[in-house]
Design a protein around this motif. Sequence first.
Motif, PDB file in Angstrom:
ATOM      1  N   GLN A  82       0.814  -1.217   0.000  1.00  0.00           N
ATOM      2  CA  GLN A  82       0.000   0.000   0.000  1.00  0.00           C
ATOM      3  C   GLN A  82       0.845   1.265   0.000  1.00  0.00           C
ATOM      4  OE1 GLN A  82      -3.448   0.175  -0.004  1.00  0.00           O
ATOM      5  NE2 GLN A  82      -3.458  -2.013  -0.354  1.00  0.00           N
ATOM      6  N   VAL A  83       2.063   1.166   0.438  1.00  0.00           N
ATOM      7  CA  VAL A  83       2.906   2.363   0.547  1.00  0.00           C
ATOM      8  C   VAL A  83       4.194   2.228  -0.271  1.00  0.00           C
ATOM      9  CG1 VAL A  83       1.979   3.175   2.733  1.00  0.00           C
ATOM     10  CG2 VAL A  83       3.815   1.492   2.747  1.00  0.00           C
ATOM     11  N   ASN A  84       4.179   1.309  -1.214  1.00  0.00           N
ATOM     12  CA  ASN A  84       5.326   1.198  -2.115  1.00  0.00           C
ATOM     13  C   ASN A  84       5.487   2.497  -2.902  1.00  0.00           C
ATOM     14  OD1 ASN A  84       5.903  -1.377  -1.354  1.00  0.00           O
ATOM     15  ND2 ASN A  84       5.091  -2.366  -3.182  1.00  0.00           N
ATOM     16  N   GLY A  85       6.664   3.065  -2.850  1.00  0.00           N
ATOM     17  CA  GLY A  85       6.925   4.272  -3.628  1.00  0.00           C
ATOM     18  C   GLY A  85       6.367   5.547  -3.030  1.00  0.00           C
ATOM     19  N   ILE A  86       5.747   5.452  -1.880  1.00  0.00           N
ATOM     20  CA  ILE A  86       5.253   6.656  -1.200  1.00  0.00           C
ATOM     21  C   ILE A  86       5.692   6.610   0.262  1.00  0.00           C
ATOM     22  CG2 ILE A  86       3.326   7.255  -2.713  1.00  0.00           C
ATOM     23  CD1 ILE A  86       1.488   5.649  -0.848  1.00  0.00           C
ATOM     24  N   THR A  87       6.912   6.203   0.465  1.00  0.00           N
ATOM     25  CA  THR A  87       7.460   6.053   1.809  1.00  0.00           C
ATOM     26  C   THR A  87       8.729   6.893   1.940  1.00  0.00           C
ATOM     27  OG1 THR A  87       6.589   3.814   2.023  1.00  0.00           O
ATOM     28  CG2 THR A  87       8.424   4.390   3.448  1.00  0.00           C
ATOM     29  N   GLY A  88       8.866   7.520   3.096  1.00  0.00           N
ATOM     30  CA  GLY A  88      10.068   8.291   3.379  1.00  0.00           C
ATOM     31  C   GLY A  88      10.437   8.175   4.845  1.00  0.00           C
TER      32      GLY A  88
ATOM     33  N   VAL B 102      10.148   3.407  -6.969  1.00  0.00           N
ATOM     34  CA  VAL B 102       9.069   2.758  -7.736  1.00  0.00           C
ATOM     35  C   VAL B 102       7.920   3.745  -7.838  1.00  0.00           C
ATOM     36  CG1 VAL B 102       9.698   0.429  -6.997  1.00  0.00           C
ATOM     37  CG2 VAL B 102       8.017   1.708  -5.700  1.00  0.00           C
ATOM     38  N   ALA B 103       7.011   3.469  -8.738  1.00  0.00           N
ATOM     39  CA  ALA B 103       5.849   4.348  -8.914  1.00  0.00           C
ATOM     40  C   ALA B 103       4.901   4.199  -7.726  1.00  0.00           C
ATOM     41  CB  ALA B 103       5.125   3.990 -10.207  1.00  0.00           C
ATOM     42  N   PRO B 104       4.163   5.251  -7.403  1.00  0.00           N
ATOM     43  CA  PRO B 104       3.147   5.131  -6.348  1.00  0.00           C
ATOM     44  C   PRO B 104       2.137   4.049  -6.699  1.00  0.00           C
ATOM     45  CG  PRO B 104       3.504   7.432  -6.917  1.00  0.00           C
ATOM     46  CD  PRO B 104       4.243   6.614  -7.940  1.00  0.00           C
ATOM     47  N   PRO B 105       1.489   3.495  -5.690  1.00  0.00           N
ATOM     48  CA  PRO B 105       0.519   2.414  -5.969  1.00  0.00           C
ATOM     49  C   PRO B 105      -0.670   2.910  -6.793  1.00  0.00           C
ATOM     50  CG  PRO B 105       0.396   3.126  -3.671  1.00  0.00           C
ATOM     51  CD  PRO B 105       1.569   3.823  -4.263  1.00  0.00           C
ATOM     52  N   ASN B 107      -3.843   3.168  -6.631  1.00  0.00           N
ATOM     53  CA  ASN B 107      -4.991   3.078  -5.732  1.00  0.00           C
ATOM     54  C   ASN B 107      -6.106   4.049  -6.100  1.00  0.00           C
ATOM     55  OD1 ASN B 107      -3.853   5.497  -4.975  1.00  0.00           O
ATOM     56  ND2 ASN B 107      -3.062   4.746  -3.004  1.00  0.00           N
ATOM     57  N   GLY B 108      -5.938   4.713  -7.238  1.00  0.00           N
ATOM     58  CA  GLY B 108      -6.991   5.631  -7.687  1.00  0.00           C
ATOM     59  C   GLY B 108      -6.882   7.013  -7.088  1.00  0.00           C
ATOM     60  N   LEU B 109      -5.964   7.202  -6.153  1.00  0.00           N
ATOM     61  CA  LEU B 109      -5.825   8.514  -5.511  1.00  0.00           C
ATOM     62  C   LEU B 109      -4.874   9.424  -6.287  1.00  0.00           C
ATOM     63  CD1 LEU B 109      -5.485   7.416  -1.770  1.00  0.00           C
ATOM     64  CD2 LEU B 109      -7.546   7.840  -3.097  1.00  0.00           C
ATOM     65  N   PHE B 110      -3.965   8.816  -7.002  1.00  0.00           N
ATOM     66  CA  PHE B 110      -2.937   9.599  -7.689  1.00  0.00           C
ATOM     67  C   PHE B 110      -3.341   9.803  -9.149  1.00  0.00           C
ATOM     68  CE2 PHE B 110      -0.836   7.322  -4.258  1.00  0.00           C
ATOM     69  CZ  PHE B 110      -0.270   8.380  -3.567  1.00  0.00           C
ATOM     70  N   GLY B 111      -3.098  11.031  -9.605  1.00  0.00           N
ATOM     71  CA  GLY B 111      -3.476  11.347 -10.964  1.00  0.00           C
ATOM     72  C   GLY B 111      -2.536  10.753 -11.982  1.00  0.00           C
ATOM     73  N   SER B 112      -1.310  10.589 -11.630  1.00  0.00           N
ATOM     74  CA  SER B 112      -0.331  10.026 -12.550  1.00  0.00           C
ATOM     75  C   SER B 112       0.707   9.259 -11.733  1.00  0.00           C
ATOM     76  CB  SER B 112       0.361  11.146 -13.335  1.00  0.00           C
ATOM     77  OG  SER B 112       1.161  11.908 -12.463  1.00  0.00           O
ATOM     78  N   GLY B 113       1.670   8.732 -12.429  1.00  0.00           N
ATOM     79  CA  GLY B 113       2.711   7.974 -11.744  1.00  0.00           C
ATOM     80  C   GLY B 113       3.874   8.834 -11.297  1.00  0.00           C
ATOM     81  N   ALA B 114       3.654  10.140 -11.270  1.00  0.00           N
ATOM     82  CA  ALA B 114       4.741  11.042 -10.886  1.00  0.00           C
ATOM     83  C   ALA B 114       5.151  10.790  -9.441  1.00  0.00           C
ATOM     84  CB  ALA B 114       4.290  12.484 -11.055  1.00  0.00           C
ATOM     85  N   PRO B 115       6.439  10.736  -9.183  1.00  0.00           N
ATOM     86  CA  PRO B 115       6.884  10.488  -7.805  1.00  0.00           C
ATOM     87  C   PRO B 115       6.588  11.691  -6.909  1.00  0.00           C
ATOM     88  CG  PRO B 115       8.756  10.956  -9.230  1.00  0.00           C
ATOM     89  CD  PRO B 115       7.562  10.852 -10.119  1.00  0.00           C
ATOM     90  N   PRO B 116       6.293  11.450  -5.663  1.00  0.00           N
ATOM     91  CA  PRO B 116       6.007  12.547  -4.741  1.00  0.00           C
ATOM     92  C   PRO B 116       7.255  13.401  -4.492  1.00  0.00           C
ATOM     93  CG  PRO B 116       5.399  10.423  -3.815  1.00  0.00           C
ATOM     94  CD  PRO B 116       6.200  10.147  -5.021  1.00  0.00           C
ATOM     95  N   GLN B 117       7.025  14.651  -4.220  1.00  0.00           N
ATOM     96  CA  GLN B 117       8.112  15.551  -3.826  1.00  0.00           C
ATOM     97  C   GLN B 117       8.026  15.734  -2.314  1.00  0.00           C
ATOM     98  OE1 GLN B 117      10.227  16.635  -6.302  1.00  0.00           O
ATOM     99  NE2 GLN B 117       8.960  15.325  -7.590  1.00  0.00           N
ATOM    100  N   VAL B 118       9.121  15.480  -1.646  1.00  0.00           N
ATOM    101  CA  VAL B 118       9.101  15.501  -0.185  1.00  0.00           C
ATOM    102  C   VAL B 118      10.172  16.433   0.347  1.00  0.00           C
ATOM    103  CG1 VAL B 118       9.157  14.083   1.888  1.00  0.00           C
ATOM    104  CG2 VAL B 118       8.415  13.100  -0.246  1.00  0.00           C
ATOM    105  N   GLN B 119       9.810  17.136   1.400  1.00  0.00           N
ATOM    106  CA  GLN B 119      10.762  18.040   2.034  1.00  0.00           C
ATOM    107  C   GLN B 119      10.478  18.038   3.530  1.00  0.00           C
ATOM    108  OE1 GLN B 119      10.680  21.921   0.301  1.00  0.00           O
ATOM    109  NE2 GLN B 119      12.151  22.781   1.738  1.00  0.00           N
ATOM    110  N   VAL B 120      11.536  17.947   4.309  1.00  0.00           N
ATOM    111  CA  VAL B 120      11.381  18.041   5.770  1.00  0.00           C
ATOM    112  C   VAL B 120      12.177  19.245   6.250  1.00  0.00           C
ATOM    113  CG1 VAL B 120      11.767  16.909   7.980  1.00  0.00           C
ATOM    114  CG2 VAL B 120      11.071  15.558   6.005  1.00  0.00           C
ATOM    115  N   ASN B 121      11.493  20.134   6.912  1.00  0.00           N
ATOM    116  CA  ASN B 121      12.153  21.358   7.409  1.00  0.00           C
ATOM    117  C   ASN B 121      12.331  21.280   8.921  1.00  0.00           C
ATOM    118  OD1 ASN B 121      12.020  22.511   4.790  1.00  0.00           O
ATOM    119  ND2 ASN B 121       9.853  22.930   5.168  1.00  0.00           N
TER     120      ASN B 121
END
Lengths: 156, 121
Positions: A82-88, B102-105, B107-121
Amino acid sequence: MKSLLAALALTTALTLPGIAMARPVTLTTTLNNYGGDGAYLALYVTDASGAYMGSLWMAGTKSKYYEHLTDWYRATGGDTAQVNGITGASVGAGRTLEITLDLADALFDAGYTLHVDAAVEDMRDSPNEVAVPLTTAGVGTAVAGRRYVASFAYDM
Amino acid sequence: MKKTLTILAASTALTAVIGTTAWSAMQGPTDGSARQSAAIFEDAAQALPLILASNDDDEDDRGFRESSRRGHDNDDDDDDRDDDDDDDCRGGAPNPPPAGTVAPPQNGLFGSGAPPQVQVN
């Protein structure tokens, strides 16, 4: 030839809205200075009936701790796919996690709720730390969590 | 003189007893019913559980970790839960691949297979 063109037109018509009906959404989660180790966070979506739809993000890479994200774990059975590729990485106390995802427009104003479960080592688990309805009216509105999350907001 | 002889006799007797025992342990059984002392000692060692003199190594950080030990190897993880690559959870769920690998799952929530952008401040 005509049928080929018709098929192409149909597929284009079906594909384009799908591409257009998604937009980048930034989820911003700021943690309290709770005085503990990094927090594991599970961000996921349920529908209007409360049924699990899918995960948006998992902060924390070790699956052996996922059971402490109680509601997420119950909904998924701990399925790490469920969290493949969306984990950090987990998020430290007082830090802010910003995630930008390309989310389907259909998620907004359709009764969906975004949940955040949180867990910190040696501290109490906090399922449903945050639960916010996904609405266009709620964009940019910060809400406080129950225990570890100082504020959570989503922006488009 | 008597005292010296007594000590000598005692040490000789002691040596003989120890030597005999050791010698018999090294020799094979003369018949099928006898077992080697070494084998007996081995069996005893297998039957006895390892008992620690102290339980100081018990992790007393109940809660987050206690229930996480099921099916795991009780390795000495550090407590910071950052990535230290101890992916030796036998029988447990594998750690998920991180974002960007890898591409996000679907699950119907994501519009495309674009990888998430993450930042921790």
